[in-house]
Design an enzyme around this catalytic site. Sequence first.
Site, PDB file in Angstrom:
ATOM      1  N   CYS A   5      62.136  52.505  53.847  1.00 39.65           N
ATOM      2  CA  CYS A   5      60.884  51.742  53.683  1.00 39.65           C
ATOM      3  C   CYS A   5      60.243  51.937  52.312  1.00 39.65           C
ATOM      4  O   CYS A   5      59.413  51.137  51.891  1.00 39.65           O
ATOM      5  CB  CYS A   5      59.901  52.131  54.772  1.00 39.65           C
ATOM      6  SG  CYS A   5      60.583  51.870  56.407  1.00 39.65           S
TER       7      CYS A   5
ATOM      8  N   HIS B  71      53.465  48.874  52.944  1.00 38.74           N
ATOM      9  CA  HIS B  71      54.678  48.631  53.718  1.00 38.74           C
ATOM     10  C   HIS B  71      54.259  48.226  55.123  1.00 38.74           C
ATOM     11  O   HIS B  71      53.303  48.765  55.672  1.00 38.74           O
ATOM     12  CB  HIS B  71      55.532  49.905  53.744  1.00 38.74           C
ATOM     13  CG  HIS B  71      56.606  49.846  54.776  1.00 38.74           C
ATOM     14  ND1 HIS B  71      57.505  48.807  54.828  1.00 38.74           N
ATOM     15  CD2 HIS B  71      56.902  50.657  55.811  1.00 38.74           C
ATOM     16  CE1 HIS B  71      58.312  49.003  55.851  1.00 38.74           C
ATOM     17  NE2 HIS B  71      57.970  50.113  56.467  1.00 38.74           N
TER      18      HIS B  71
ATOM     19  N   ASN C 180      58.905  44.872  60.958  1.00 36.03           N
ATOM     20  CA  ASN C 180      59.168  45.789  59.842  1.00 36.03           C
ATOM     21  C   ASN C 180      60.487  45.392  59.181  1.00 36.03           C
ATOM     22  O   ASN C 180      61.554  45.541  59.783  1.00 36.03           O
ATOM     23  CB  ASN C 180      59.233  47.218  60.398  1.00 36.03           C
ATOM     24  CG  ASN C 180      59.482  48.267  59.325  1.00 36.03           C
ATOM     25  OD1 ASN C 180      59.808  47.942  58.187  1.00 36.03           O
ATOM     26  ND2 ASN C 180      59.344  49.530  59.688  1.00 36.03           N
TER      27      ASN C 180
END
Length: 331
Positions: A113, A258, A288
């Site tokens: 990430c 993020h 995500n």
Amino acid sequence: MQRSRILGLGVYLPPRRVTNDDLAKMFDTSDEWINQRTGIRERRYAEEGVFCSDLALEATKDALKDANVRLDEIDFIILATLSPDVHFPGTACYLQKKLGIPGIPCLDIRQQCTGFLYGLQIADALIKAGMYKRILLVGAEVHSSALNFTNEGRDVAVLFGDGAGAAIIGASDDQNRGLLTMHLHADGNFADILMLEIFNISKKPYITHKSLDEGRQFPKMVGREVFRVAVTRMPEVIQEALQSAGVDLNEIKVVIPHQANLRINQFVAASLNLPEEKFFHNIQRYGNTTAASIPIALKEARDEGLFAEGDLVVLVAFGAGFTWGAGILRW
Ligand code: UT7
């Protein structure tokens, strides 16, 4: 000193939309559970036969157009992913082949990430050193092939989506614009908290029918621990970046975090005493997308007019490794 700047951004999201209700047909979950804990309503899945480099290719074409940069001007490729086309060689090599620009260096990075921020730091250093002029940085993921769509894998399966975001990085003509600061961290003590094993290289053979039967090809996560550490590290690293750049939090136009969990980002905003509207979110639509999430969100926020030339933008990420980081751009 020469600064680097994002000259253009590109996005590609596969067209297939998968809602929470679609997932609820495969295992025990509900739109209410997913939305309440994560904010996610739907995500995109690539079709069978689509590689990570295919998504990266489309995002790259979009970024080149946006930056008004020709393909033959690109002199370095950095690709961040945790879902590479194959185990080796790197997916940047496959992307380079699809772009048709052999010869230039290709680098894969594996910072999950935080991959886009690590890539930005590397690109910035290469440009400041005067070694390269136009660097293509892509975050791309095909998560949907490696999720466990049963009750056993439901905690992870509901979170992730496919997509790609790309940026063209070049030297800034204006010394006041560009990447002002970037702060990266990692703590390998947490490496097993969120990981995908697939194989165990210490074993001979390193993949067995038994390991597949045990589901080691699927990611595993201690969600609560990820949440707990993320909400501590993200505000901390934003403060670190602000201090280093000599910028006050009130001067920040927008924070592009993020997109792991809407609740994590709401916690981070609250702990910084920042109004939630200053945090950009699109996790509701995409889930995500790991290394792709920041460039996708950055482009959408820019296109929505949430920031413009001269504004200060914070980028912040946290993920597997654990890895985390924050940077400040003057757009
Ligand atoms: O980039 C980093 C990526 N990862 C993250 O950001 C994850 C951060 N963590 C989280 O977002 C949260 O921990 C989750 C959303 C993953 C989980 O929320 P939670 O409140 O921590 O739930 P939990 O894991 O403690 O599970 C609560 C219950 C359990 O049932 P019991 O034991 O209470 O009966 C789970 O089995 O919820 C159950 N559960 C589900 N129920 C419906 C777990 N996954 C699901 C699901 N649908 N998808």
